[in-house]
Design a protein around this motif. Structure first.
Motif, PDB file in Angstrom:
ATOM      1  N   ASP A  63      13.415 -12.304   5.234  1.00  0.00           N
ATOM      2  CA  ASP A  63      13.103 -13.704   5.456  1.00  0.00           C
ATOM      3  C   ASP A  63      14.308 -14.543   5.030  1.00  0.00           C
ATOM      4  N   GLN A  64      14.290 -15.812   5.401  1.00  0.00           N
ATOM      5  CA  GLN A  64      15.510 -16.619   5.307  1.00  0.00           C
ATOM      6  C   GLN A  64      16.052 -16.757   3.888  1.00  0.00           C
ATOM      7  N   VAL A  65      15.167 -17.049   2.937  1.00  0.00           N
ATOM      8  CA  VAL A  65      15.626 -17.226   1.559  1.00  0.00           C
ATOM      9  C   VAL A  65      16.138 -15.900   0.990  1.00  0.00           C
ATOM     10  N   GLU A  66      15.407 -14.816   1.309  1.00  0.00           N
ATOM     11  CA  GLU A  66      15.845 -13.488   0.881  1.00  0.00           C
ATOM     12  C   GLU A  66      17.222 -13.159   1.448  1.00  0.00           C
ATOM     13  N   ALA A  67      17.427 -13.501   2.721  1.00  0.00           N
ATOM     14  CA  ALA A  67      18.706 -13.221   3.374  1.00  0.00           C
ATOM     15  C   ALA A  67      19.844 -13.974   2.686  1.00  0.00           C
ATOM     16  N   ALA A  68      19.580 -15.246   2.334  1.00  0.00           N
ATOM     17  CA  ALA A  68      20.595 -16.044   1.651  1.00  0.00           C
ATOM     18  C   ALA A  68      20.898 -15.459   0.273  1.00  0.00           C
ATOM     19  N   LYS A  69      19.858 -15.049  -0.428  1.00  0.00           N
ATOM     20  CA  LYS A  69      20.025 -14.458  -1.758  1.00  0.00           C
ATOM     21  C   LYS A  69      20.848 -13.166  -1.668  1.00  0.00           C
ATOM     22  N   HIS A  70      20.541 -12.381  -0.658  1.00  0.00           N
ATOM     23  CA  HIS A  70      21.236 -11.119  -0.447  1.00  0.00           C
ATOM     24  C   HIS A  70      22.740 -11.337  -0.240  1.00  0.00           C
ATOM     25  N   LYS A  71      23.082 -12.341   0.547  1.00  0.00           N
ATOM     26  CA  LYS A  71      24.497 -12.682   0.785  1.00  0.00           C
ATOM     27  C   LYS A  71      25.188 -13.060  -0.519  1.00  0.00           C
ATOM     28  N   ALA A  72      24.506 -13.902  -1.324  1.00  0.00           N
ATOM     29  CA  ALA A  72      25.099 -14.368  -2.578  1.00  0.00           C
ATOM     30  C   ALA A  72      25.296 -13.196  -3.546  1.00  0.00           C
ATOM     31  N   GLU A  73      24.313 -12.314  -3.612  1.00  0.00           N
ATOM     32  CA  GLU A  73      24.423 -11.146  -4.503  1.00  0.00           C
ATOM     33  C   GLU A  73      25.560 -10.229  -4.054  1.00  0.00           C
ATOM     34  N   TYR A  74      25.679 -10.093  -2.752  1.00  0.00           N
ATOM     35  CA  TYR A  74      26.751  -9.258  -2.211  1.00  0.00           C
ATOM     36  C   TYR A  74      28.124  -9.835  -2.583  1.00  0.00           C
ATOM     37  N   ALA A  75      28.249 -11.152  -2.497  1.00  0.00           N
ATOM     38  CA  ALA A  75      29.516 -11.810  -2.846  1.00  0.00           C
ATOM     39  C   ALA A  75      29.869 -11.593  -4.316  1.00  0.00           C
TER      40      ALA A  75
END
Ligand SMILES: [Zn+2]
Ligand SMILES: [Zn+2]
Length: 284
Positions: A63-75
């Motif tokens: 879902d959208q918020v999860e996807a954004a969180k995933h990107k930030a964690e990856y960074a």
């Protein structure tokens, strides 16, 4: 300390990775640095396309918020920094008015040192998101006139090939002719929603960033921890006609992420009574 000093000392001018592409930093970076006191770093080769794109090249994950969180964690995992900020947009029909196009932008921030996570959002019908089947160059030109071309770019696609970032009349003609010559496959034109090709979307990303900042600036009344935000909305605003409860919002519950302090704030929409037009008894 004033609010801004509290926020700046919270983030303490540490480095924050801005995990975005497509020049979103042009609107996000100045706000984040000035308002939050984070030293923003934009990675040169951070490719967020692996998390999915709007153009259906890759299936979008979660879902959208999860996807954004995933990107930030990856960074953060790539760089070893303790703060990351990411952005994620979705486009589609409005949830309640399916014939109206809709855009929801999320800007997500994680701070590992303070164990702090929060997101801002902008939900709006101010978007040119659209697609259409075309048969000839005139169809494409008409479409372009309705979507703010050439300031906003378009995409032309067949079943198995895609040309993105078209933002001149010459490129448009060239692309259509290329596809028409090549095969009889069905041909589609659509708006290019990547931020640097879409100033309307860029504006919505700026609004989501401002929303994030205003949420962070909301401080706990007990311990002054940032991000004192709404965790629950309670329905039951009283109808001014019949005095019974409606489904409209009566109050919002704020909760501190640090000390758990809770506060109920009444009438978030500034009205103490519901209009009988929204009452299931008065206006069934
Ligand atoms: Zn608190
Ligand atoms: Zn009523």
């Amino acid at each position: 300390m004033n609010e801004k000093e509290v926020i700046h000392s919270f983030f303490n001018h540490r480095i924050g990775i801005l995990a975005t592409m497509h020049q979103k930093e042009t609107v996000m970076l100045p706000l984040l640095e000035d308002q939050l006191g984070i030293n923003i770093k934009v990675p040169i080769d951070f490719n967020t396309d692996q998390f999915g794109t709007f153009t259906r090249d890759i299936e979008r994950m979660g879902d959208q918020v999860e996807a954004a969180k995933h990107k930030a964690e990856y960074a953060m995992s790539l760089t070893g920094e303790t703060i990351a900020i990411s952005s994620e947009g979705i486009f589609g029909p409005h949830p309640f008015l399916p014939w109206v196009p809709y855009n929801r932008e999320i800007v997500f921030l994680i701070d590992r040192v303070n164990e702090f996570e929060i997101f801002g959002e902008a939900s709006t019908t101010d978007t040119n998101y659209r697609q259409m089947k075309i048969e000839k160059i005139q169809d494409a030109q008409e479409f372009c006139e309705s979507v703010g071309f050439p300031e906003h770019a378009v995409i032309v696609r067949s079943k198995d090939e895609i040309i993105k970032g078209i933002n001149t009349h010459e490129q448009l003609e060239e692309a259509i002719n290329y596809f028409l010559k090549k095969s009889n496959d069905e041909l589609y034109i659509e708006t290019d929603m990547r931020a640097l090709y879409n100033p309307t979307r860029m504006k919505n990303i700026k609004l989501a960033t401002e929303n994030l900042i205003s949420k962070i600036y909301s401080l706990c009344s007990k311990c002054s921890f940032p991000g004192f935000e709404v965790v629950e909305r309670k329905a039951g605003l009283i109808c001014s006609g019949c005095g019974l409860k409606t489904n409209l919002i009566k109050s919002e519950i704020y909760k501190c992420k640090k000390c758990g302090e809770q506060e109920e704030r009444l009438y978030p929409n500034g009205r103490q009574f519901a209009d009988p037009a929204h009452c299931p008894i008065c206006n069934p």
